[in-house]
Design an enzyme around this catalytic site. Sequence first.
Site, PDB file in Angstrom:
ATOM      1  N   HIS A  83     -26.676 -33.417 -42.323  1.00  0.00           N
ATOM      2  CA  HIS A  83     -27.575 -31.976 -41.899  1.00  0.00           C
ATOM      3  C   HIS A  83     -27.598 -30.921 -43.054  1.00  0.00           C
ATOM      4  O   HIS A  83     -28.021 -30.036 -43.585  1.00  0.00           O
ATOM      5  CB  HIS A  83     -27.523 -31.197 -40.361  1.00  0.00           C
ATOM      6  CG  HIS A  83     -26.086 -30.683 -40.478  1.00  0.00           C
ATOM      7  ND1 HIS A  83     -25.076 -31.532 -39.930  1.00  0.00           N
ATOM      8  CD2 HIS A  83     -25.686 -29.546 -40.610  1.00  0.00           C
ATOM      9  CE1 HIS A  83     -24.392 -29.990 -39.360  1.00  0.00           C
ATOM     10  NE2 HIS A  83     -24.918 -29.339 -39.662  1.00  0.00           N
ATOM     11  N   ASP A 219     -23.674 -37.882 -38.196  1.00  0.00           N
ATOM     12  CA  ASP A 219     -24.243 -37.218 -39.211  1.00  0.00           C
ATOM     13  C   ASP A 219     -22.965 -36.792 -40.285  1.00  0.00           C
ATOM     14  O   ASP A 219     -22.602 -36.161 -40.081  1.00  0.00           O
ATOM     15  CB  ASP A 219     -23.950 -35.584 -38.413  1.00  0.00           C
ATOM     16  CG  ASP A 219     -25.188 -34.790 -38.800  1.00  0.00           C
ATOM     17  OD1 ASP A 219     -25.460 -34.335 -39.980  1.00  0.00           O
ATOM     18  OD2 ASP A 219     -25.379 -33.440 -38.217  1.00  0.00           O
ATOM     19  N   SER A 622     -19.429 -27.552 -41.106  1.00  0.00           N
ATOM     20  CA  SER A 622     -19.892 -28.777 -41.010  1.00  0.00           C
ATOM     21  C   SER A 622     -19.272 -29.625 -42.163  1.00  0.00           C
ATOM     22  O   SER A 622     -19.224 -28.844 -43.588  1.00  0.00           O
ATOM     23  CB  SER A 622     -21.391 -28.506 -40.726  1.00  0.00           C
ATOM     24  OG  SER A 622     -21.612 -28.482 -39.904  1.00  0.00           O
TER      25      SER A 622
HETATM   26  N1  ARG Z   1     -25.331 -27.454 -34.448  1.00  0.00           N
HETATM   27  C1  ARG Z   1     -24.825 -27.614 -36.045  1.00  0.00           C
HETATM   28  C2  ARG Z   1     -24.960 -27.170 -36.676  1.00  0.00           C
HETATM   29  O1  ARG Z   1     -24.915 -25.505 -36.519  1.00  0.00           O
HETATM   30  C3  ARG Z   1     -25.428 -29.400 -36.344  1.00  0.00           C
HETATM   31  C4  ARG Z   1     -27.458 -28.683 -36.413  1.00  0.00           C
HETATM   32  C5  ARG Z   1     -27.526 -29.711 -36.993  1.00  0.00           C
HETATM   33  N2  ARG Z   1     -28.395 -30.933 -36.098  1.00  0.00           N
HETATM   34  C6  ARG Z   1     -29.223 -30.683 -35.713  1.00  0.00           C
HETATM   35  N3  ARG Z   1     -29.976 -30.989 -34.174  1.00  0.00           N
HETATM   36  N4  ARG Z   1     -30.454 -29.247 -35.768  1.00  0.00           N
HETATM   37  O2  ARG Z   1     -25.290 -26.284 -38.002  1.00  0.00           O
HETATM   38  N1  GLU Z   2     -23.498 -27.552 -37.273  1.00  0.00           N
HETATM   39  C1  GLU Z   2     -22.316 -26.307 -37.888  1.00  0.00           C
HETATM   40  C2  GLU Z   2     -22.155 -26.228 -39.299  1.00  0.00           C
HETATM   41  O1  GLU Z   2     -23.238 -26.904 -39.918  1.00  0.00           O
HETATM   42  C3  GLU Z   2     -21.250 -26.706 -37.851  1.00  0.00           C
HETATM   43  C4  GLU Z   2     -21.597 -26.611 -36.143  1.00  0.00           C
HETATM   44  C5  GLU Z   2     -20.676 -24.768 -35.692  1.00  0.00           C
HETATM   45  O2  GLU Z   2     -21.347 -23.867 -35.717  1.00  0.00           O
HETATM   46  O3  GLU Z   2     -19.164 -25.127 -35.339  1.00  0.00           O
HETATM   47  O4  GLU Z   2     -21.182 -25.681 -40.145  1.00  0.00           O
END
Ligand code: ARG
Ligand code: GLU
Length: 690
Positions: A83, A219, A622
């Site tokens: 991502h 990921d 991330s």
């Molecule tokens: N929750 C994670 C973050 O805050 C992953 C986001 C990417 N994945 C998704 N299904 N949108 O960035």
């Molecule tokens: N998916 C998040 C990011 O893009 C990390 C997840 C979180 O917020 O801990 O940094």
Amino acid sequence: MKYLKIIFFLIAFQLSAQQGGMWIPSLLEGMNETEMQSLGSKLTAKDIYDINNSSLKDAIGHFNGGCTSEVISPKGLILTNHHCGFSQIQSHSSLENDYLKDGFWAMSLDEELPNNGLFVEFIVSIHDVSNQVLAGLNDTMTETEKQSQISKNGNGILKDWTKEVWQDVKLKSFFKGNQYFLFVTERFEDIRLVGAPPTSIGKFGSDTDNWVFPRHTGDFSLFRIYADANNRPATYSKDNKPYKPKHFLPISLDGIEEGDFTMVFGFPGTTDEYLPAVAIEHITQEYNPTNIAIREAALKVIDAKMKTSDDVRIKYASKQARIANAWKKWIGENLGIKKSNAVAKRREFEATFTKALKEQGMEDTYGNILPEFDRLYKDFSAINIKRRNFIEVFFITNELMNMTIRAYQMENSQDLEAAIESMRNRLKGIHKNYDVTVDKGVFKAVMPFYTKTVDASIYDTTAFTNLDSALKLLEGEPSDVLEKLNNDSAYKYAKPMIEEFYRDINAEFQQKNEPITALQTTYMTALMKVLPEERYFPDANSTLRVTYGQVRGYSPRDAVYYNPVSYLDGVIEKYVPGDYEFDVPQKLIDLYDAKDYGQYADANGKVPVCFLGTNHTTGGNSGSPAIDAEGNLIGLNFDRVWEGTMSDMNYDPEICRNIMVDLRYVLFIVDKYAGAKHLIDEMKLVHPKK
Ligand code: ARG
Ligand code: GLU
């Protein structure tokens, strides 16, 4: 036996109480080093950060300013999340070469794809310059005078700092302006895409699984840093060479078990750990709920249309992901705050603070802070929500309103001709991924959150919902353009609200927010002075931090316990043929059926996919490496569990967990799924447990 149990419980409790915090890598000696070692680490503070020798920090790069990446080979190969590389992977994709859908693997250096604008930045050294930055400040100064003295001091320090020509320096505030650190950095700008799994692996589970465990997402994506002939930062050139890093992370094939030490090293974005209870109440009871409601209304429209039209699905994929990501996070944050009784606990803490003030005779200096917070937040909450609702409607969810904002900025620009030209380009960009029926549906759904006058008939007459008519409106003399603009139905509808926003709402917000920010600085000073034994770490501010903990499962609800490790079997369990979230590539199914796992299975013959830890992470972490007790790479951080997203305000070792991809799954996909063995050969695979 009973006593043993009690002792064990005490030790376990102590260990968990020692967790949480995002620490400055140059200050680990002493408390952090001891804590890490008590959790099982064999690393010294100098192994992690050393100004004179290479250390772990030399392998950690800030990826495009918003994510983290780490070097995993002597030839500058770096690993980050799928991502995090999503927009680069997408920009190289077309219907013929759909790298999003099918994945991408460069089979040699010359197949690696350059990415305009993408950069990776390393930290060369970190310096505490608090005394110089805060010199000349005194209590008789107003807040504005203080800030201008600080920025004068800061600019002087930056200007005079000795550094190499290819390096940069930056200054960052810590502990709400109580400390300042200077960072010497090196920014590499020739970063090429090396590999990415298909979305059905890299984003497996999509929104349904986002922010939750059990998780089965691979990921990750791979890039490579290129440098000039002297191994220094350079912009893209075909003559650049793979970067030779000062350090790269060896990769452990021995994996993890519950209780193992883990450390996450990266660039967390923002946290707010020292809020008063009244602020947590405001955020969770007023602020989050309206944001959640607006996004829920928008998502209902977008999701329904995406399911019935492929065209809409592709156009809205990335917008939808952005809107849904924070929406789901806020719901989890509220759940966690409630479940952990965070507000009541914060009030107890405040009572301790107030008692200590009395005992130490400091009521006169600091006794007004908490009552003042109560008063200020009471005054602030309505305008904060009103401003935020405007942002949600006009900037985030509704695209026609967003176009009117852009038009307003154009109208008010100094250089009208240039502004019209850039508006033209902006509209072309917006219309590439625009569907008027979706947007009109979103308008009807979200506008009532902001105003009583909801007039969707503007969609029938405005020029902006169609690219040709919008561009036509921008044709002719600038004065004609403005006249046409001010006769446009959508612009006429939106303009008074936009004017009110910039003139009144934003101004009132700033006026009421400033004293809160200043009070928060004083509160931080007071806390550290009055309760010096507490565990203080600076809030995240996009600088390099170390957080550490252990591999641990958790209990999200009564009678439910999540094991800390998920396996490939779980991918197959979740498999729904043809589904947009849970489809699985045939090749992966074949590998699973044949149990063709190479060296990547664990002792039970299963391939681990994701695991949980008690590391205190946030957005920006991330792509951060999860590192074992000896400094080897074992996982790749990419998410947190739902109830634990409250760790941005309230880290609780009971339910806050970060989610990592097991490196053995990453290597299994690269080697067995993609057949990119040459990449594995570049890496250093180790067996620290054997
Ligand atoms: N929750 C994670 C973050 O805050 C992953 C986001 C990417 N994945 C998704 N299904 N949108 O960035
Ligand atoms: N998916 C998040 C990011 O893009 C990390 C997840 C979180 O917020 O801990 O940094």
